[in-house]
Design a protein around this motif. Structure first.
Motif, PDB file in Angstrom:
ATOM      1  N   HIS A  89     -85.353 -34.574  97.721  1.00 32.04           N
ATOM      2  CA  HIS A  89     -84.299 -34.626  98.851  1.00 32.04           C
ATOM      3  C   HIS A  89     -84.667 -33.122  99.806  1.00 32.04           C
ATOM      4  N   GLY A 117     -80.280 -39.166  97.393  1.00 36.65           N
ATOM      5  CA  GLY A 117     -80.505 -38.431  98.360  1.00 36.65           C
ATOM      6  C   GLY A 117     -81.446 -38.827  99.556  1.00 36.65           C
ATOM      7  N   THR A 134     -84.462 -38.751 102.076  1.00 39.09           N
ATOM      8  CA  THR A 134     -85.719 -38.150 101.922  1.00 39.09           C
ATOM      9  C   THR A 134     -86.458 -38.093 103.154  1.00 39.09           C
ATOM     10  N   GLY A 164     -89.087 -33.938 102.513  1.00 37.84           N
ATOM     11  CA  GLY A 164     -88.458 -34.780 101.600  1.00 37.84           C
ATOM     12  C   GLY A 164     -89.595 -35.766 101.085  1.00 37.84           C
TER      13      GLY A 164
END
Length: 214
Positions: free
Chosen positions: A132, A159, A161, A166
């Protein structure tokens, strides 16, 4: 160890208070904003805050760190050094997203895989879980089988990205190698939304369930 989740900021980010029942020493995790609300709960519970700890450096998680640390004279621990570029951009992030002004800060201690965090008689284990953000860490309390995972994993999701640095594959690897290995019976507080367990997510989460990795 006792805990209380306090949703803060317009993003309803799960700031957490963790404290030792014996000594009443505690830590605040990811104080992204709404500091008056956080301090009110600290006072109501009779907690003696001893440090601020951070999972990662996105604005909604750390926007209030500098102000709270200065006001209460608290040391700051975390995240991992790889998130420093996010910390340096906090003033610009706040301006762009319409948040209250947020100041940069330098943690008293950057956290790495294998570190631990102590308050009262309690110990949190630190695991580095990039994907993330590159410097994202999670905290695990082995005695109560509770993890505080920030924006690594959510109930039914993972999460984002698509932020700078990310990476989807890195995030999935972090979840499967750093979270699942802690046990199916671990409950976790995500950065947003309701709690869940690793076992439930291994069975049902469309991004990281075991059936996707036969």
């Amino acid at each position: 160890m006792k805990f209380q989740v306090i949703p803060v900021t317009p993003y309803q980010q799960n700031c957490s208070l963790l404290w030792c029942e014996k000594t009443m020493e505690g830590v605040v995790v990811d104080p992204g904003g709404d500091l008056d609300r956080i301090k009110q709960v600290v006072q109501q519970q009779g907690i003696k805050l001893v440090k601020i700890i951070n999972t990662h450096a996105h604005l909604d998680h750390v926007g209030g760190v500098a102000a709270l640390a200065e006001e209460l004279d608290l040391p700051i621990e975390g995240p991992h050094l790889e998130d420093d570029f996010w910390i340096q951009s906090l003033p610009n992030q706040a301006q762009m997203m319409g948040f209250p002004p947020a100041s940069t800060f330098v943690p008293n201690r950057w956290l790495e895989q294998g570190d631990d965090i102590r308050f009262g008689d309690e110990v949190l284990e630190v695991r580095h879980c990039p994907g993330h953000t590159p410097g994202h860490v999670i905290f695990f309390h082995r005695e109560t089988k509770l993890a505080i995972v920030g924006d690594v994993l959510f109930q039914g999701s993972i999460g984002r990205t698509d932020f700078p640095r990310g990476d989807f594959d890195t995030l999935v690897k972090s979840i499967r190698e750093q979270l699942w290995t802690l046990g199916d019976d671990v409950s976790f507080i995500p950065g947003h939304g309701p709690m869940s367990t690793f076992g439930h997510e291994r069975k049902t989460n469309p991004f990281v369930s075991d059936k996707n990795f036969g």
